[in-house]
Design a protein around this motif. Structure first.
Motif, mmCIF file in Angstrom:
data_model
loop_
_atom_site.group_PDB
_atom_site.id
_atom_site.type_symbol
_atom_site.label_atom_id
_atom_site.label_comp_id
_atom_site.label_asym_id
_atom_site.label_seq_id
_atom_site.Cartn_x
_atom_site.Cartn_y
_atom_site.Cartn_z
ATOM 1 N N PRO A 1 -0.447 -8.365 -3.528
ATOM 2 C CA PRO A 1 0.844 -7.669 -3.654
ATOM 3 C C PRO A 1 0.658 -6.238 -4.153
ATOM 4 O O PRO A 1 -0.218 -5.951 -4.976
ATOM 5 N N VAL A 2 1.484 -5.333 -3.645
ATOM 6 C CA VAL A 2 1.438 -3.926 -4.045
ATOM 7 C C VAL A 2 2.309 -3.743 -5.279
ATOM 8 O O VAL A 2 3.471 -4.145 -5.300
ATOM 9 N N GLU A 3 1.747 -3.145 -6.296
ATOM 10 C CA GLU A 3 2.482 -2.954 -7.544
ATOM 11 C C GLU A 3 3.612 -1.944 -7.353
ATOM 12 O O GLU A 3 3.479 -0.983 -6.580
ATOM 13 N N PRO A 4 4.737 -2.138 -8.054
ATOM 14 C CA PRO A 4 5.882 -1.226 -7.907
ATOM 15 C C PRO A 4 5.542 0.239 -8.154
ATOM 16 O O PRO A 4 6.075 1.124 -7.474
ATOM 17 N N ASP A 5 4.643 0.520 -9.086
ATOM 18 C CA ASP A 5 4.296 1.920 -9.358
ATOM 19 C C ASP A 5 3.646 2.576 -8.140
ATOM 20 O O ASP A 5 3.893 3.754 -7.851
ATOM 21 N N ARG A 6 2.827 1.825 -7.406
ATOM 22 C CA ARG A 6 2.205 2.376 -6.197
ATOM 23 C C ARG A 6 3.260 2.658 -5.131
ATOM 24 O O ARG A 6 3.187 3.669 -4.420
ATOM 25 N N LEU A 7 4.234 1.774 -5.024
ATOM 26 C CA LEU A 7 5.299 1.988 -4.046
ATOM 27 C C LEU A 7 6.152 3.198 -4.414
ATOM 28 O O LEU A 7 6.545 3.977 -3.545
ATOM 29 N N ARG A 8 6.447 3.351 -5.683
ATOM 30 C CA ARG A 8 7.240 4.518 -6.102
ATOM 31 C C ARG A 8 6.482 5.810 -5.847
ATOM 32 O O ARG A 8 7.063 6.816 -5.407
ATOM 33 N N HIS A 9 5.190 5.801 -6.116
ATOM 34 C CA HIS A 9 4.372 6.985 -5.830
ATOM 35 C C HIS A 9 4.357 7.282 -4.331
ATOM 36 O O HIS A 9 4.495 8.440 -3.915
ATOM 37 N N ALA A 10 4.227 6.231 -3.525
ATOM 38 C CA ALA A 10 4.207 6.417 -2.074
ATOM 39 C C ALA A 10 5.537 6.980 -1.579
ATOM 40 O O ALA A 10 5.568 7.863 -0.712
ATOM 41 N N ALA A 11 6.639 6.482 -2.131
ATOM 42 C CA ALA A 11 7.955 6.974 -1.715
ATOM 43 C C ALA A 11 8.078 8.464 -1.974
ATOM 44 O O ALA A 11 8.562 9.228 -1.126
ATOM 45 N N GLY A 12 7.639 8.901 -3.144
ATOM 46 C CA GLY A 12 7.701 10.325 -3.456
ATOM 47 C C GLY A 12 6.846 11.157 -2.533
ATOM 48 O O GLY A 12 7.263 12.227 -2.065
ATOM 49 N N ALA A 13 5.641 10.685 -2.220
ATOM 50 C CA ALA A 13 4.736 11.433 -1.346
ATOM 51 C C ALA A 13 5.273 11.504 0.081
ATOM 52 O O ALA A 13 5.219 12.563 0.730
ATOM 53 N N LEU A 14 5.810 10.402 0.585
ATOM 54 C CA LEU A 14 6.291 10.378 1.965
ATOM 55 C C LEU A 14 7.529 11.243 2.148
ATOM 56 O O LEU A 14 7.725 11.823 3.223
ATOM 57 N N ARG A 15 8.356 11.319 1.147
ATOM 58 C CA ARG A 15 9.575 12.125 1.274
ATOM 59 C C ARG A 15 9.280 13.613 1.311
ATOM 60 O O ARG A 15 10.160 14.413 1.642
ATOM 61 N N ALA A 16 8.064 13.989 0.995
ATOM 62 C CA ALA A 16 7.673 15.398 1.094
ATOM 63 C C ALA A 16 7.196 15.759 2.501
ATOM 64 O O ALA A 16 6.980 16.940 2.798
ATOM 65 N N LEU A 17 7.047 14.758 3.370
ATOM 66 C CA LEU A 17 6.580 15.028 4.734
ATOM 67 C C LEU A 17 7.702 15.629 5.577
ATOM 68 O O LEU A 17 8.879 15.307 5.374
ATOM 69 N N PRO A 18 7.364 16.476 6.539
ATOM 70 C CA PRO A 18 8.390 17.098 7.401
ATOM 71 C C PRO A 18 8.817 16.160 8.534
ATOM 72 O O PRO A 18 8.496 16.363 9.707
#
Length: 425
Positions: free
Chosen positions: A46-63
């Motif tokens: 299972p992916v830990e919630p902190d990793r998912l939150r970090h991923a969400a922030g990084a992906l939202r910076a994509l154009p």
């Protein structure tokens, strides 16, 4: 003395009539694609919630052109903008995925196309007030609500509602086509036969989960001559899942329908914005949002697995010859469906359990996919898209199989090898 609602029941019903089906010539297509997010090295971890939150922030910076969101269990969703052609829709989403997948892999995360999580039990990672209220609401109906929120993923295809006038692309006929063809699409693209590593007895466990939820918000509205009136009545009579609040939980009184909320004004008078939000908490298999949102297709495996259900659905709805053939093909399925609404009627239950092993659904799927293949060149589909649909047709539809059968074959083969190894010791 009852508090006067912010808007009257008649005003809100008129509002629903105006927004639920935006009619005109079918010109636009869209898609919403969900993936289960997993550890790239070990999907069973299972992916830990902190990793998912970090991923969400990084992906939202994509154009990105598409809207990117995360679902309650950490599923990633891309929602395309309305496109003026199938080709435009596919090219735009493909370009976005070319940015998203490498970014995810760089963070050690993968994206899997399964209709239901085959590895893990449901686990919620988003704690927004909406999802807190949703979980509490669905818990009244058992465990299926948590599975739906946190362990399912889909390909949702959006097509225009069609013409106001009756006829080939008429609203009423497209509404009926969506509910009958929906069972065929459910069966052809079934891709969720397991839960926590074990077969469930269904080719699409995701569809079974949806059928076990609150019927007031997940069953199809009555199939009546006037879809607008039927939908407006359905919306107003559906229980309120949550009442938004600035400074407290969003819980709603148990059993309160929106119509009762309007009439009583308790716990506070509802507004038009409350009604619009209420519509987002309704999940029938076909949801009118101005356009028609087809919600019954399991997420698909592979980088471009989502392209095939999008292309087939677009062809069967937006090409004149194909939509005429599709309607004639699926119209007899109404006898099997009977009077019960989808997805709890016999037709949809057979689609969930047997998929294309069901002779009636298999026959309909073969004919519908043939019509779609003939239509794709007329819609300007690329050779690559046509080849993908042809490969899927040959591999699955023609043989009475669906993607779920591949997963079951691999599972049973692994179990057989394990037993053979034990016997040889």
């Amino acid at each position: 003395m009852p508090v006067r609602p912010a808007e009257s029941e008649a005003e809100l019903e008129a509002h629903l009539h105006g927004i639920c089906f935006k009619t005109g010539p079918p010109r636009r297509i869209g898609v919403e694609i969900e993936w289960l997010v997993h550890d790239a090295r070990n999907p069973r971890c299972p992916v830990e919630p902190d990793r998912l939150r970090h991923a969400a922030g990084a992906l939202r910076a994509l154009p990105l052109t598409s809207l990117l969101t995360f679902e309650p269990g950490g599923q990633l969703e891309l929602s395309s903008l309305p496109a003026t052609s199938l080709t435009e829709c596919i090219e735009t989403v493909t370009a976005d995925l070319a940015l998203v997948r490498p970014a995810m892999l760089a963070m050690g995360l993968g994206m899997a196309g399964h209709g239901h999580n085959p590895w893990h039990p449901p686990r919620r990672v988003l704690t927004d007030p909406r999802y807190n209220a949703m979980e509490a609401y669905f818990d009244r109906w058992g465990s299926a609500g948590r599975a739906m929120m946190c362990a399912t993923a889909s390909v949702q295809v959006c097509v225009d509602a069609g013409h106001e006038e009756p006829g080939l692309f008429g609203l009423g006929r497209r509404w009926r086509l969506a509910h009958l063809l929906g069972a065929v699409l459910t069966a052809a693209f079934a891709n969720s036969p397991t839960s926590e590593g074990c077969p469930t007895g269904y080719r699409t466990t995701r569809q079974v989960v949806w059928s076990q939820l609150d019927p007031g918000r997940t069953l199809a509205p009555p199939q009546e001559p006037d879809p607008r009136t039927a939908w407006a009545r359905y919306v107003l009579d559906a229980p309120v899942m949550c009442i938004r609040s600035e400074d407290g939980p969003w819980d709603a009184p148990e059993g309160l329908t929106f119509r009762e909320w309007v009439r009583t004004g308790v716990p506070r008078p509802p507004t038009r914005e409350d009604l619009d939000y209420h519509v987002t908490t309704l999940f029938p298999p076909v949801r009118p949002r101005g356009h028609l949102e087809l919600r019954m297709i399991d997420a698909q495996s592979g980088d471009a697995g989502w392209v095939v259900p999008l292309a087939v659905t677009a062809a069967l709805f937006d090409d004149a010859e194909a939509t005429e053939r599709a309607y004639r093909i699926v119209k007899p399925l109404a006898d099997t469906a009977g009077s019960r609404p989808a997805p709890r009627n016999p037709l949809w239950r057979r689609a969930a359990r047997g998929a294309l092993t069901d002779p009636e659904l298999h026959t309909a799927a073969v004919a519908c996919f043939a019509a779609a293949q003939e239509a794709l060149p007329r819609l300007g589909a690329s050779p690559e898209v046509r080849a993908a649909v042809a490969e899927f047709t040959d591999r699955y539809v023609a043989r009475g199989r669906c993607p779920a059968d591949d997963h079951l074959d691999a599972l049973y083969a692994a179990e057989g090898a394990l037993l053979l190894g034990k016997d040889s010791q």
